[in-house]
Write a protein that holds these residues in place. Structure first.
Motif, PDB file in Angstrom:
ATOM      1  N   ASP A 113      33.820  -9.064  49.423  1.00 26.88           N
ATOM      2  CA  ASP A 113      33.508  -8.647  48.051  1.00 26.88           C
ATOM      3  C   ASP A 113      32.303  -9.405  47.517  1.00 26.88           C
ATOM      4  O   ASP A 113      31.406  -8.831  46.908  1.00 26.88           O
ATOM      5  CB  ASP A 113      34.711  -8.912  47.130  1.00 26.88           C
ATOM      6  CG  ASP A 113      35.851  -7.944  47.395  1.00 26.88           C
ATOM      7  OD1 ASP A 113      35.573  -6.842  47.914  1.00 26.88           O
ATOM      8  OD2 ASP A 113      37.003  -8.290  47.092  1.00 26.88           O
ATOM      9  N   SER A 120      28.791  -7.627  46.420  1.00 24.64           N
ATOM     10  CA  SER A 120      28.365  -7.690  45.017  1.00 24.64           C
ATOM     11  C   SER A 120      27.025  -8.404  44.871  1.00 24.64           C
ATOM     12  O   SER A 120      26.162  -7.985  44.102  1.00 24.64           O
ATOM     13  CB  SER A 120      29.417  -8.394  44.164  1.00 24.64           C
ATOM     14  OG  SER A 120      30.515  -7.539  43.963  1.00 24.64           O
ATOM     15  N   ARG A 152      24.192  -6.118  45.830  1.00 27.37           N
ATOM     16  CA  ARG A 152      23.923  -5.160  44.754  1.00 27.37           C
ATOM     17  C   ARG A 152      23.161  -5.828  43.614  1.00 27.37           C
ATOM     18  O   ARG A 152      22.171  -5.298  43.106  1.00 27.37           O
ATOM     19  CB  ARG A 152      25.237  -4.586  44.212  1.00 27.37           C
ATOM     20  CG  ARG A 152      25.900  -3.608  45.148  1.00 27.37           C
ATOM     21  CD  ARG A 152      27.306  -3.277  44.681  1.00 27.37           C
ATOM     22  NE  ARG A 152      27.967  -2.381  45.627  1.00 27.37           N
ATOM     23  CZ  ARG A 152      29.280  -2.264  45.760  1.00 27.37           C
ATOM     24  NH1 ARG A 152      30.082  -2.984  44.989  1.00 27.37           N
ATOM     25  NH2 ARG A 152      29.802  -1.441  46.633  1.00 27.37           N
ATOM     26  N   GLU A 173      25.982   3.134  46.922  1.00 28.76           N
ATOM     27  CA  GLU A 173      25.308   1.920  46.475  1.00 28.76           C
ATOM     28  C   GLU A 173      24.195   2.199  45.462  1.00 28.76           C
ATOM     29  O   GLU A 173      23.965   1.429  44.535  1.00 28.76           O
ATOM     30  CB  GLU A 173      24.702   1.184  47.682  1.00 28.76           C
ATOM     31  CG  GLU A 173      25.735   0.654  48.666  1.00 28.76           C
ATOM     32  CD  GLU A 173      26.758  -0.224  47.983  1.00 28.76           C
ATOM     33  OE1 GLU A 173      26.363  -1.231  47.365  1.00 28.76           O
ATOM     34  OE2 GLU A 173      27.963   0.108  48.031  1.00 28.76           O
ATOM     35  N   LYS A 226      24.902   2.101  41.723  1.00 27.47           N
ATOM     36  CA  LYS A 226      25.218   0.774  41.169  1.00 27.47           C
ATOM     37  C   LYS A 226      23.955  -0.063  41.011  1.00 27.47           C
ATOM     38  O   LYS A 226      23.719  -0.696  39.969  1.00 27.47           O
ATOM     39  CB  LYS A 226      26.213   0.054  42.073  1.00 27.47           C
ATOM     40  CG  LYS A 226      27.537   0.785  42.164  1.00 27.47           C
ATOM     41  CD  LYS A 226      28.466   0.120  43.146  1.00 27.47           C
ATOM     42  CE  LYS A 226      29.643   1.014  43.457  1.00 27.47           C
ATOM     43  NZ  LYS A 226      29.260   2.236  44.213  1.00 27.47           N
ATOM     44  N   LEU A 231      26.969  -4.598  36.817  1.00 26.12           N
ATOM     45  CA  LEU A 231      27.511  -4.595  38.184  1.00 26.12           C
ATOM     46  C   LEU A 231      29.020  -4.395  38.150  1.00 26.12           C
ATOM     47  O   LEU A 231      29.566  -3.518  38.837  1.00 26.12           O
ATOM     48  CB  LEU A 231      27.174  -5.915  38.876  1.00 26.12           C
ATOM     49  CG  LEU A 231      27.852  -6.125  40.228  1.00 26.12           C
ATOM     50  CD1 LEU A 231      27.224  -5.204  41.264  1.00 26.12           C
ATOM     51  CD2 LEU A 231      27.766  -7.570  40.690  1.00 26.12           C
ATOM     52  N   GLU A 233      31.190  -1.208  39.470  1.00 26.26           N
ATOM     53  CA  GLU A 233      32.164  -1.408  40.545  1.00 26.26           C
ATOM     54  C   GLU A 233      33.572  -1.038  40.085  1.00 26.26           C
ATOM     55  O   GLU A 233      34.376  -0.536  40.867  1.00 26.26           O
ATOM     56  CB  GLU A 233      32.142  -2.865  41.009  1.00 26.26           C
ATOM     57  CG  GLU A 233      30.907  -3.216  41.806  1.00 26.26           C
ATOM     58  CD  GLU A 233      30.892  -4.671  42.269  1.00 26.26           C
ATOM     59  OE1 GLU A 233      30.132  -4.969  43.201  1.00 26.26           O
ATOM     60  OE2 GLU A 233      31.627  -5.494  41.690  1.00 26.26           O
ATOM     61  N   ALA A 254      33.977   2.278  43.408  1.00 19.49           N
ATOM     62  CA  ALA A 254      33.517   1.438  44.505  1.00 19.49           C
ATOM     63  C   ALA A 254      34.646   1.304  45.503  1.00 19.49           C
ATOM     64  O   ALA A 254      35.799   1.658  45.223  1.00 19.49           O
ATOM     65  CB  ALA A 254      33.090   0.058  43.999  1.00 19.49           C
ATOM     66  N   GLY A 283      33.827  -5.075  46.379  1.00 15.42           N
ATOM     67  CA  GLY A 283      33.009  -5.764  45.386  1.00 15.42           C
ATOM     68  C   GLY A 283      33.887  -6.552  44.446  1.00 15.42           C
ATOM     69  O   GLY A 283      35.080  -6.273  44.312  1.00 15.42           O
ATOM     70  N   TYR A 340      35.233  -4.433  41.580  1.00 11.26           N
ATOM     71  CA  TYR A 340      36.212  -3.476  42.117  1.00 11.26           C
ATOM     72  C   TYR A 340      37.558  -4.163  42.314  1.00 11.26           C
ATOM     73  O   TYR A 340      38.601  -3.657  41.923  1.00 11.26           O
ATOM     74  CB  TYR A 340      35.688  -2.919  43.440  1.00 11.26           C
ATOM     75  CG  TYR A 340      36.742  -2.285  44.288  1.00 11.26           C
ATOM     76  CD1 TYR A 340      37.218  -1.001  44.003  1.00 11.26           C
ATOM     77  CD2 TYR A 340      37.294  -2.965  45.378  1.00 11.26           C
ATOM     78  CE1 TYR A 340      38.198  -0.413  44.785  1.00 11.26           C
ATOM     79  CE2 TYR A 340      38.269  -2.398  46.163  1.00 11.26           C
ATOM     80  CZ  TYR A 340      38.724  -1.120  45.861  1.00 11.26           C
ATOM     81  OH  TYR A 340      39.707  -0.552  46.632  1.00 11.26           O
TER      82      TYR A 340
END
Ligand SMILES: Nc1ncnc2c1ncn2[C@@H]1O[C@H](COP(=O)(O)OP(=O)(O)OP(=O)(O)O)[C@@H](O)[C@H]1O
Ligand SMILES: [Mg+2]
Lengths: 263, 257
Positions: free
Chosen positions: A63, A67, A70, A126, A129, A198, A202, A206, A209, A212
């Motif tokens: 995760d 993240s 991203r 992706e 995001k 972000l 998520e 998602a 992440g 998420y």
């Protein structure tokens, strides 16, 4: 003494939490809302150490990696766009009259309201995001950097001209270097909103992440996992800010206000 | 032989004449001091010489060249402040004097050119007494050091004329006096044609070969902005104005007090 004062509020919050947790657990030992600190530590150890049974990966690090990629892509794209657009808008009057109003209006658009459009346009992968993060903070960076460009004394531009500099040379050698420290400052300020975008993206769509995971385990009221992740995100944000600040100091020693320590 | 020729120069901002009917002929190697009341258009005149702005009417030619449309390497400038690049070290500022105009990217195209520019920079550092400050950034220099750096930076580009807009206005009297000596030495070394705006009349006479006074010749009390300024006095200031004028610096100071 200074450190003790800095730590004081943290200790206070910890004590309040421990007291409240004790009270709730005394009433109902299976309470999940305020897990005991020992439970949280145990959970955290499990999260960072034990691989997932299905995938064999440690979800926590997975995760984190996803993240951070991203975040880096979104912020990186925004920084590059902000730098180029800010420089052009700040340096060339006809660019300013064409685009500054547009950017001002653009920065009023609430980025989260645009998120559905991004999902429709780019799918749930992706791209949407990263795009949300980039779209969310780019207008701010453009405005901040074009403002800084305008503040560069016109004397310096004229001086460069009298040394034979082309517009390109002025942009690259006089303006751009003076924007970079401001860019670092701007990115430090924009990172708060960037994390927000972000986690929001998520949370909505998602497969992995940090955001998420938090919203996934919310269904099971897994406060111990949520708190571990929140603490981890806070720590990451703190470290990134620290790294940017020290990079700015090291790379641009001339931009430090004399004697000022600053935050 | 006239080197800088100003013919029937007019400059108007938003309908208000600032300068009108300025005619001037300056020989090569002359140091021209410019004085005048605040807001009368001295800086405007320098901006026109610099080609940062275009005249509303009339023209300025240097060495018989067609009038310039933009500032270029023919014209060096030192302002009261912000004349050097704060993000470059002292030495880099002097190298930039060669590099900025060397290519469209503003960088020196070859190692040999780089080496040559570094040698010029080091000689200049030595000359202006800043050899020990080469690695420092301008913000850590005193005001006088910054202006010496700015002048050296301009001279490296070998301009045809050097323009100074109140270059010592922000300095304390002691530093100013040593800057005068520095500038007089530089002038003797380079045989530069210089235009310097100053508010300090004695400074103008001390440094200048000629002292121009800008003022309005016509004045309408009901419309103070109706007319622009022009050159109202043109003193020969060599040897303190002697024997061309019987005006000594002391008398000038008495007049201005
Ligand atoms: N870009 C501009 N647009 C409109 N008016 C201007 C502009 N630049 C200067 N002026 C006006 O022209 C006049 C002359 O200005 P200038 O700066 O040349 O005066 P100065 O003699 O250098 O004054 P000081 O001694 O205060 O430096 C002033 O009234 C100023 O307000
Ligand atoms: Mg002025």
């Amino acid at each position: 003494m200074g450190y003790a004062l800095t730590l004081l509020p943290f200790v206070l919050v910890l004590f309040v939490y421990m007291g409240a947790s004790d009270i709730r657990l005394a009433e109902n030992p299976s309470d999940k809302i305020l897990p005991a600190p020992s439970t949280i530590v145990a959970t955290a150890e499990r999260l960072v150490g034990e691989p997932d049974k299905r995938s064999g990966e440690i979800l926590f690090w997975n995760d984190t990696g996803i993240s951070l990629v991203r975040l880096a892509l979104g912020v990186g794209i925004a920084a590059l766009t902000g730098l180029v657009a800010g420089l052009l808008i700040g340096l060339f009057p006809y660019m300013r009259s064409t685009f500054s109003g547009f950017v001002a209006v653009l920065s009023m658009v609430p980025p989260l309201a645009v998120l559905p459009i991004l999902f429709i346009a780019f799918g749930l992968g992706e791209v949407s995001k990263v795009a949300l993060i980039a779209i969310g903070i780019t207008p701010f960076l453009i405005r901040d950097l074009s403002q800084r460009t305008v503040e560069i004394p016109s004397e310096q531009i004229v001086k460069a001209q009298t040394l034979g500099a082309s517009s390109l040379a002025i942009a690259l050698r006089v303006v751009l270097p003076q924007l970079l420290p401001r860019l670092i400052q701007g990115v430090r300020l924009a990172l708060g909103p960037a994390w927000l975008f972000l986690i929001a993206a998520e949370a909505i769509a998602a497969e992995a992440g940090l955001g998420y995971r938090i919203f996934l385990v919310r269904r099971y009221l897994a406060m111990d996992i949520i708190l571990t992740y929140v603490a981890w995100i806070t720590f990451l944000a703190f470290i990134i800010d620290l790294l940017l600040r020290s990079a700015g100091r090291r790379l641009f020693p001339w931009s430090e206000p004399a004697g000022g320590s600053g935050l | 032989m006239s080197y800088v020729t100003v013919t029937d120069l007019h400059k108007t901002y938003a309908g208000f004449p600032i300068l009108e009917r300025v005619n001037l002929s300056v020989e090569k190697g002359t140091f021209v001091s410019i004085v005048g009341a605040s807001g009368c258009g001295k800086s405007t005149f320098l901006r026109l010489l610099l080609a940062q702005e275009r005249p509303t009417r009339g023209e300025i030619t240097i060495d018989g060249q067609p009038p310039a449309l933009e500032p270029n390497r023919d014209r060096g400038i030192v302002f009261q402040r912000y004349s050097v690049f704060g993000h470059m070290t002292v030495r880099e500022n002097l190298i930039a004097a060669e590099a900025l105009g060397a290519t469209v990217w503003g960088v020196l195209p070859s190692r040999a050119r780089r080496k040559a520019a570094e040698d010029v920079a080091d000689a200049a550092l030595e000359r202006i007494g800043l050899a020990h400050m080469g690695k420092a950034y301008p913000a850590s220099l005193s005001g006088g050091m910054q202006q010496r750096l700015a002048i050296a930076q301009s001279l490296i580009a070998k301009p045809r004329i050097l323009l100074l807009d109140e270059p010592f206005g922000a300095l304390d009297p002691g530093t100013r006096a040593s800057m005068h000596d520095f500038l007089l030495e530089i002038k003797a070394e380079w045989d530069m044609t210089v235009f310097m705006v100053t508010h300090d009349l004695s400074e103008g006479f001390k440094l200048g070969d000629r002292v121009l006074v800008f003022d309005k010749v016509r004045w309408d009390p009901h419309e103070p902005h109706a007319y622009g300024a022009t050159v109202t006095y043109d003193f020969d200031a060599r040897n303190g104005g002697i024997p061309f004028q019987s005006l000594s610096i002391e008398t000038v100071e008495e007049i201005t007090v």
